[in-house]
Design a protein around this motif. Sequence first.
Motif, PDB file in Angstrom:
ATOM      1  N   UNK A 199     126.487 -49.669  -4.635  1.00  0.00           N
ATOM      2  CA  UNK A 199     126.799 -51.064  -4.306  1.00  0.00           C
ATOM      3  C   UNK A 199     126.015 -51.582  -3.114  1.00  0.00           C
ATOM      4  N   UNK A 200     125.495 -50.667  -2.272  1.00  0.00           N
ATOM      5  CA  UNK A 200     124.799 -51.127  -1.075  1.00  0.00           C
ATOM      6  C   UNK A 200     123.915 -50.013  -0.529  1.00  0.00           C
ATOM      7  N   UNK A 201     122.905 -50.400   0.258  1.00  0.00           N
ATOM      8  CA  UNK A 201     122.050 -49.452   0.971  1.00  0.00           C
ATOM      9  C   UNK A 201     122.146 -49.785   2.446  1.00  0.00           C
ATOM     10  N   UNK A 202     122.482 -48.792   3.275  1.00  0.00           N
ATOM     11  CA  UNK A 202     122.686 -49.025   4.705  1.00  0.00           C
ATOM     12  C   UNK A 202     121.808 -48.089   5.529  1.00  0.00           C
TER      13      UNK A 202
ATOM     14  N   UNK B 128     118.829 -57.670   0.832  1.00  0.00           N
ATOM     15  CA  UNK B 128     118.818 -59.133   0.971  1.00  0.00           C
ATOM     16  C   UNK B 128     120.032 -59.710   0.261  1.00  0.00           C
ATOM     17  N   UNK B 129     120.272 -59.245  -0.955  1.00  0.00           N
ATOM     18  CA  UNK B 129     121.449 -59.620  -1.733  1.00  0.00           C
ATOM     19  C   UNK B 129     122.107 -58.345  -2.255  1.00  0.00           C
ATOM     20  N   UNK B 130     123.264 -58.457  -2.828  1.00  0.00           N
ATOM     21  CA  UNK B 130     123.939 -57.295  -3.388  1.00  0.00           C
ATOM     22  C   UNK B 130     123.135 -56.737  -4.562  1.00  0.00           C
TER      23      UNK B 130
ATOM     24  N   UNK C 165     114.514 -42.982  -2.210  1.00  0.00           N
ATOM     25  CA  UNK C 165     114.842 -44.091  -3.113  1.00  0.00           C
ATOM     26  C   UNK C 165     113.625 -45.000  -3.197  1.00  0.00           C
ATOM     27  N   UNK C 166     113.257 -45.427  -4.403  1.00  0.00           N
ATOM     28  CA  UNK C 166     112.195 -46.417  -4.602  1.00  0.00           C
ATOM     29  C   UNK C 166     112.850 -47.746  -4.947  1.00  0.00           C
ATOM     30  N   UNK C 167     112.529 -48.789  -4.182  1.00  0.00           N
ATOM     31  CA  UNK C 167     113.161 -50.088  -4.392  1.00  0.00           C
ATOM     32  C   UNK C 167     112.113 -51.182  -4.191  1.00  0.00           C
ATOM     33  N   UNK C 168     112.154 -52.276  -4.968  1.00  0.00           N
ATOM     34  CA  UNK C 168     111.182 -53.370  -4.798  1.00  0.00           C
ATOM     35  C   UNK C 168     111.219 -53.914  -3.369  1.00  0.00           C
ATOM     36  N   UNK C 169     110.051 -54.235  -2.831  1.00  0.00           N
ATOM     37  CA  UNK C 169     109.964 -54.709  -1.446  1.00  0.00           C
ATOM     38  C   UNK C 169     110.780 -55.977  -1.219  1.00  0.00           C
ATOM     39  N   UNK C 170     110.863 -56.828  -2.239  1.00  0.00           N
ATOM     40  CA  UNK C 170     111.532 -58.116  -2.073  1.00  0.00           C
ATOM     41  C   UNK C 170     113.045 -57.994  -1.956  1.00  0.00           C
ATOM     42  N   UNK C 171     113.580 -56.802  -2.240  1.00  0.00           N
ATOM     43  CA  UNK C 171     115.047 -56.646  -2.252  1.00  0.00           C
ATOM     44  C   UNK C 171     115.613 -56.203  -0.908  1.00  0.00           C
ATOM     45  N   UNK C 172     114.747 -55.880   0.048  1.00  0.00           N
ATOM     46  CA  UNK C 172     115.232 -55.276   1.284  1.00  0.00           C
ATOM     47  C   UNK C 172     114.873 -56.110   2.509  1.00  0.00           C
ATOM     48  N   UNK C 173     115.822 -56.171   3.461  1.00  0.00           N
ATOM     49  CA  UNK C 173     115.536 -56.747   4.773  1.00  0.00           C
ATOM     50  C   UNK C 173     114.917 -55.638   5.622  1.00  0.00           C
TER      51      UNK C 173
END
Length: 389
Positions: free
Chosen positions: A101-104, A114-116, A192-200
């Motif tokens: 549900x979240x990455x901290x 940036x969003x859930x 974890x691999x995540x799109x750049x646009x999804x993270x602050x």
Amino acid sequence: MEVLDNLQVVDIYTEQAGNGCSVQLDANTGISVNKHNITFPVEIISHKATKTVLPSSTPSVKWERLRAPIAYSSRQKRQHALSRSITELSKVVPDTVEDVTDICCQSCKASLLVNSIKASGLNVRRLPSAHWSELVDCWMCHPEEDKLTVNPDLLFSFEPERNMLQDSKSSANSIDNVFATDVHMWVGNSFVLIPQSCLQHRCEHIPVDDKKRYYNAYTAVRCNVCANAIGEAGSVGSRKVLRLSLHRVQLRCARSEISLKLGQSVCSEILSHAGAHAVYKYVIEGKRSCKPVLLVHLVGWNADILALSMQNFKDTPAFERYIKVLFLADYDSDFSERAKQWLDDDAVEVISLLDDDCTSLSQQLTENSLHIPTPVRMMGNMTRSFLPQ
């Protein structure tokens, strides 16, 4: 204390210095140490236990080894329980990760998204293998390859960003247009691999200290709140992603939390390489310094070890699972010469860590080695130690 499956025995080492400690086998299931009861993960044959005094260079300090054979019934159960391959042992993250549900940030606990997950449209998936790009040829040999619905993410491995990143907003927009209908977050054994646009996040281009190896420059990713390093920027094929280290971030799930310690992360990386390439020697180097810091030789895995000096006697001491290694650190006298030899050896692989992590790992290996009896702490010119699985 250690369970040695290859020898089918349990070894118990005690230091007989000063008052020493009172050790007594408790039937066939455990041992009593200074009136604290400890249960073995296996049954032993206590009446066949033997005691040996180990040679010591210090007359005032003596070490004894109590060795008890494992009962036949426990051998069968343990053989079945430990039949997993080394590749399976490298999986320290649960296979079921879809309920993230979240990455901290592990340091400040601030949310990094940036969003859930749901609002971002992220599909959380488990990576099939940390070395998935090496399997591409197995897919391409099929005549019907044009009809296979293979996710393009799996055809490439992570490639670090070597240059200064362009304007993040324009970059994010172009990424979103291409991958609007196929946005995945891939969870590996230690990252974890995540799109750049999804993270602050903040990005910081890190040129390496050694100018001859400028191609090893990388772009560090930092937490927006505490500025702690959490990973690095890069790409998978044409897709711009962030590679977040699971010992620096935390995945919050509906019913649990997923995070690793540095030792677990490195252990998973080592077992992953060993399972994929049958390589057991590793040079650990700093990402920025490009200098070897540790030489690590994997000599055993799936070991049950208990060091009482590491345990809090307010709690019940328990055996834990470790890998066993030999290591040489950069403070050892012949390190430079041995490092050159290892780097020229094709049977050795290099693992790059943040320089701070290299220092922490070196300290952890050194501290863990102090729990090994002095007479058996060294093998040749390398030190015995262990890391948690």
